[in-house]
Design a protein around this motif. Structure first.
Motif, PDB file in Angstrom:
ATOM      1  N   PHE A 180      -2.680  16.617   3.814  1.00  0.00           N
ATOM      2  CA  PHE A 180      -2.938  18.039   3.670  1.00  0.00           C
ATOM      3  C   PHE A 180      -4.417  18.323   3.401  1.00  0.00           C
ATOM      4  N   ASP A 181      -5.094  17.434   2.705  1.00  0.00           N
ATOM      5  CA  ASP A 181      -6.549  17.588   2.523  1.00  0.00           C
ATOM      6  C   ASP A 181      -7.255  17.571   3.876  1.00  0.00           C
ATOM      7  N   LYS A 219       5.854   8.285   4.094  1.00  0.00           N
ATOM      8  CA  LYS A 219       4.489   7.941   3.704  1.00  0.00           C
ATOM      9  C   LYS A 219       3.727   7.353   4.881  1.00  0.00           C
ATOM     10  N   GLY A 220       4.378   6.472   5.631  1.00  0.00           N
ATOM     11  CA  GLY A 220       3.744   5.881   6.806  1.00  0.00           C
ATOM     12  C   GLY A 220       3.403   6.923   7.858  1.00  0.00           C
ATOM     13  N   LEU A 221       4.282   7.887   8.040  1.00  0.00           N
ATOM     14  CA  LEU A 221       4.023   8.948   9.014  1.00  0.00           C
ATOM     15  C   LEU A 221       2.874   9.850   8.568  1.00  0.00           C
ATOM     16  N   TYR A 222       2.805  10.140   7.274  1.00  0.00           N
ATOM     17  CA  TYR A 222       1.658  10.910   6.777  1.00  0.00           C
ATOM     18  C   TYR A 222       0.355  10.183   7.084  1.00  0.00           C
ATOM     19  N   VAL A 223       0.340   8.862   6.874  1.00  0.00           N
ATOM     20  CA  VAL A 223      -0.853   8.074   7.176  1.00  0.00           C
ATOM     21  C   VAL A 223      -1.156   8.141   8.669  1.00  0.00           C
ATOM     22  N   GLU A 224      -0.127   7.975   9.497  1.00  0.00           N
ATOM     23  CA  GLU A 224      -0.304   8.019  10.958  1.00  0.00           C
ATOM     24  C   GLU A 224      -0.860   9.370  11.406  1.00  0.00           C
ATOM     25  N   TRP A 275       0.829  -1.193   0.000  1.00  0.00           N
ATOM     26  CA  TRP A 275       0.000   0.000   0.000  1.00  0.00           C
ATOM     27  C   TRP A 275       0.873   1.256   0.000  1.00  0.00           C
ATOM     28  N   LEU A 276       1.935   1.231   0.797  1.00  0.00           N
ATOM     29  CA  LEU A 276       2.806   2.396   0.871  1.00  0.00           C
ATOM     30  C   LEU A 276       3.594   2.610  -0.406  1.00  0.00           C
ATOM     31  N   SER A 277       3.805   1.557  -1.175  1.00  0.00           N
ATOM     32  CA  SER A 277       4.602   1.697  -2.389  1.00  0.00           C
ATOM     33  C   SER A 277       3.746   1.907  -3.632  1.00  0.00           C
ATOM     34  N   GLU A 278       2.434   2.032  -3.467  1.00  0.00           N
ATOM     35  CA  GLU A 278       1.541   2.269  -4.602  1.00  0.00           C
ATOM     36  C   GLU A 278       1.897   3.590  -5.278  1.00  0.00           C
ATOM     37  N   ASP A 279       1.460   3.735  -6.518  1.00  0.00           N
ATOM     38  CA  ASP A 279       1.634   4.994  -7.230  1.00  0.00           C
ATOM     39  C   ASP A 279       0.943   6.108  -6.458  1.00  0.00           C
ATOM     40  N   GLU A 332      -2.411  21.316  17.489  1.00  0.00           N
ATOM     41  CA  GLU A 332      -1.971  20.398  18.538  1.00  0.00           C
ATOM     42  C   GLU A 332      -1.203  19.222  17.952  1.00  0.00           C
ATOM     43  N   GLU A 333      -1.656  18.705  16.823  1.00  0.00           N
ATOM     44  CA  GLU A 333      -0.946  17.593  16.183  1.00  0.00           C
ATOM     45  C   GLU A 333       0.415  18.040  15.660  1.00  0.00           C
ATOM     46  N   TRP A 334       0.498  19.240  15.090  1.00  0.00           N
ATOM     47  CA  TRP A 334       1.784  19.761  14.651  1.00  0.00           C
ATOM     48  C   TRP A 334       2.727  19.960  15.834  1.00  0.00           C
ATOM     49  N   ASP A 335       2.191  20.389  16.966  1.00  0.00           N
ATOM     50  CA  ASP A 335       3.020  20.547  18.157  1.00  0.00           C
ATOM     51  C   ASP A 335       3.627  19.206  18.570  1.00  0.00           C
TER      52      ASP A 335
END
Length: 100
Positions: A25-26, A84-89, A7-11, A38-41
């Motif tokens: 970002f959406d 990519k995994g961190l973006y999902v998290e 999944w992480l390696s998909e296009d 708070e999440e950015w902190d």
């Protein structure tokens, strides 16, 4: 675990009509500003901790940014997979807080 790695390696445009980065970002643009702040902190706190751990005992001449650049150069594919995994998290963290 191989399904997750696949999944992480998909296009970039195969997953939910966009990449994990674009979905993050959406979600962050539509979520409450307080939740996103708070999440950015939490992210900045994690980076600060990791920088302290990496530089601990290295002396004043230690250039953390140079170490990071070299690590990225040597491990770009692994770093991109973890990103990519961190973006999902982080997207999941924001979404979970929307219901509370």
């Amino acid at each position: 675990m191989s399904v997750f790695n696949d999944w992480l390696s998909e296009d970039e445009d195969d997953i939910f009509m966009g990449s994990p980065k674009s979905k993050f970002f959406d979600v962050s643009r539509t979520a409450s500003e307080d939740i996103v702040n708070e999440e950015w902190d939490k992210v900045i706190e994690k980076v600060a901790i990791l920088e302290l751990m990496l530089s601990e005992g290295k002396g004043e001449d230690f250039e953390i940014n140079q170490v990071i650049k070299q690590y990225l150069f040597d491990n770009e594919e692994k770093v991109n997979a973890v990103k990519k995994g961190l973006y999902v998290e982080f997207t999941g963290e924001i979404i979970c807080r929307l219901d509370s």
